[in-house]
Motif scaffolding. Sequence first.
Motif, PDB file in Angstrom:
ATOM      1  N   ALA A   1      -4.926  -0.949   4.617  1.00 26.73           N
ATOM      2  CA  ALA A   1      -3.713  -1.724   4.357  1.00 26.73           C
ATOM      3  C   ALA A   1      -2.620  -1.395   5.372  1.00 26.73           C
ATOM      4  CB  ALA A   1      -3.215  -1.460   2.941  1.00 26.73           C
ATOM      5  N   LEU A   2      -2.553  -0.126   5.783  1.00 27.21           N
ATOM      6  CA  LEU A   2      -1.556   0.230   6.801  1.00 27.21           C
ATOM      7  C   LEU A   2      -1.796  -0.567   8.077  1.00 27.21           C
ATOM      8  CD1 LEU A   2      -1.158   4.133   6.657  1.00 27.21           C
ATOM      9  CD2 LEU A   2       0.398   2.391   5.822  1.00 27.21           C
TER      10      LEU A   2
ATOM     11  N   ARG B   1       1.209   3.678  -3.220  1.00 24.53           N
ATOM     12  CA  ARG B   1       0.710   5.048  -3.085  1.00 24.53           C
ATOM     13  C   ARG B   1       1.720   6.037  -3.670  1.00 24.53           C
ATOM     14  NH1 ARG B   1       1.051   9.143   0.908  1.00 24.53           N
ATOM     15  NH2 ARG B   1      -0.645  10.604   0.712  1.00 24.53           N
TER      16      ARG B   1
ATOM     17  N   TYR C   1      -6.081   2.558   1.546  1.00 24.35           N
ATOM     18  CA  TYR C   1      -4.690   2.805   1.958  1.00 24.35           C
ATOM     19  C   TYR C   1      -4.555   2.649   3.466  1.00 24.35           C
ATOM     20  CZ  TYR C   1      -0.478   5.515   3.009  1.00 24.35           C
ATOM     21  OH  TYR C   1       0.743   5.932   3.490  1.00 24.35           O
TER      22      TYR C   1
ATOM     23  N   LEU D   1       1.304   5.794  -7.372  1.00 20.54           N
ATOM     24  CA  LEU D   1       0.037   6.416  -7.773  1.00 20.54           C
ATOM     25  C   LEU D   1       0.162   7.941  -7.773  1.00 20.54           C
ATOM     26  CD1 LEU D   1      -2.565   4.958  -8.463  1.00 20.54           C
ATOM     27  CD2 LEU D   1      -3.402   5.446  -6.175  1.00 20.54           C
ATOM     28  N   ARG D   2       0.835   8.431  -6.762  1.00 19.01           N
ATOM     29  CA  ARG D   2       1.010   9.870  -6.654  1.00 19.01           C
ATOM     30  C   ARG D   2       1.838  10.384  -7.839  1.00 19.01           C
ATOM     31  NH1 ARG D   2       2.077  12.708  -1.041  1.00 19.01           N
ATOM     32  NH2 ARG D   2       3.990  11.535  -0.952  1.00 19.01           N
TER      33      ARG D   2
ATOM     34  N   LEU E   1      -6.498  11.241  -4.234  1.00 19.19           N
ATOM     35  CA  LEU E   1      -7.009   9.857  -4.298  1.00 19.19           C
ATOM     36  C   LEU E   1      -8.518   9.873  -4.074  1.00 19.19           C
ATOM     37  CD1 LEU E   1      -4.425   7.787  -2.202  1.00 19.19           C
ATOM     38  CD2 LEU E   1      -4.413   8.261  -4.644  1.00 19.19           C
TER      39      LEU E   1
ATOM     40  N   ALA F   1       0.829  -1.213   0.000  1.00 18.00           N
ATOM     41  CA  ALA F   1       0.000   0.000   0.000  1.00 18.00           C
ATOM     42  C   ALA F   1       0.859   1.256   0.000  1.00 18.00           C
ATOM     43  CB  ALA F   1      -0.922  -0.007   1.217  1.00 18.00           C
ATOM     44  N   ILE F   2       1.907   1.255   0.816  1.00 14.50           N
ATOM     45  CA  ILE F   2       2.753   2.456   0.925  1.00 14.50           C
ATOM     46  C   ILE F   2       3.511   2.674  -0.375  1.00 14.50           C
ATOM     47  CG2 ILE F   2       4.673   3.529   2.163  1.00 14.50           C
ATOM     48  CD1 ILE F   2       3.819   1.753   4.586  1.00 14.50           C
TER      49      ILE F   2
ATOM     50  N   ASP G   1      -5.692  12.097   1.374  1.00 17.53           N
ATOM     51  CA  ASP G   1      -4.938  12.441   0.175  1.00 17.53           C
ATOM     52  C   ASP G   1      -5.960  12.933  -0.847  1.00 17.53           C
ATOM     53  OD1 ASP G   1      -3.573  12.533  -2.235  1.00 17.53           O
ATOM     54  OD2 ASP G   1      -2.189  10.948  -1.601  1.00 17.53           O
TER      55      ASP G   1
END
Lengths: 263, 237
Positions: free
Chosen positions: B101-102, A14, B98, A17-18, B90, A10-11, B87
């Motif tokens: 998942a963290l 992300r 997100y 994606l960014r 998103l 996920a990290i 974000d």
Amino acid sequence: MTRWSVAFGAIASREVLRFVHQRERFLAALVRPLVWLLVFAAGFRAALGLAITPPYQTYIPYETYILPGLCGMILLFNGMQSSLSLVYDRETGSMRLLLTAPLPRGFLLFAKLCGATFIGILQVYAFLGIAAAFGVDAPAWGYLAVLPALVLAGLMLGALGLALSSFIKQLENFAGVMNFVIFPMFFLSSALYPLWKMAESSRLLHDICLANPFTHAVELIRFALYLQWNGWALLWTGLATVAFMALALWGYDPARGLVRRKG
Amino acid sequence: MSLSVQELSFSYGAKRALDAVSFEAAPGRFTALLGPNGAGKSTLFSLLTGLFVAPLGRIVVAGHDMASAPRAALAAMGVVFQQPTLDLDLSVRQNLRYFAALHGLSARVADARIDAALDRLDMRERAGEKARALNGGHRRRTELARALLHEPRVLLLDEPTVGLDAAARAAITVHVHDLAAGGLTVLWATHLTDEVLPDDDLILLHRGKIEAAGRAGDLHGAMPLKDWFLTRTGEPA
């Protein structure tokens, strides 16, 4: 999948994606080295004659010489860009969200670093592709062999960005990073000129270039691109990666207080 | 007790921000941490969420000591920060995924919980929209839903109504009171007295110290809470 791999994915994704959302950033990342390759190098080609020096086995045009250095430049800018986004994350609060996840802080930061490195490598391959289209290329297998070198160099420069981001208090201070980190690191390296050329003009500058980890990252990329082994560059880049990562972990240590300055 | 803070002290250099702070928050209770700006609320939240570590004192969340088992403590805690943490580029669903998942939730489990959370907020049809498209109230509600995805036992909110209009502020205050009534431990930091009901537990924090603690109605008695707050802190609410 374990909770660790879920969080890692996920990290890292992300970050990707960014990057995908910022098309201008991709364009800028490509234009910068291409200007160097197609304009700067063309101008200097006549001025600089390069003798045969490893890993090259023949006289090479200047464009060929600076190709690995420009790969390093992309990774350097990418590392600093991710540092910028970390400072931004801290100001907007999304860093708090990340750091309150129930996983070790070092792991969370490493996942972010891996995402940023992946983006850097994508940019490098896009650049290498365009350069090849303009006739500046390397041995075919070199494009594969260079991958591990790019990963290590990307991690090293990303870790440097991570460490810097923990010490930069505000977004506005980022211009200072450009002046005091990116430019000296790039110009005091073997990216644009071989070190023996530098030694001819100044022994001191040569020694500084030799101590610069970016020089070794570039040499690692250069040798790998020509399918040659450079253990010294590998060792130096690896050590610098560990040192920068340790510095980043120290910078983000909760006992020191990452967001303490921001209250 | 789900949240227990004992003798917590913290300084920024020579400046004492928290001085031997002790309190407890119980399951099923809405505990309001009331204090004027600069009382130490945000510092306390940074310590509670492990963003920095206190050299003195002890924090226990759902039985887990923040010093010796920080990850277990964080896993039992949901947090709504004062600063917006969505974000904006998103989508709503991507933001929630997100976060899930963290906290190690698989995509399947996360999606089911996200759908349920969005249904509760009447926001299911907006799941694909970018967070930027949401108004302030919806963004806050999304953050609140996100903080509950991993089913925490303790919910911490740091001035969650900052920047919201009156209707959105009232809605979110009522919603979190309902969550507390459902069994959750809630710690709600604020400087706005109208967010505290007479039956809530109240902790008054002023200049880094606990000035008063107890049932809100018992503390302010016949006097309006706002006036009581003013007399105790000497500052306008």
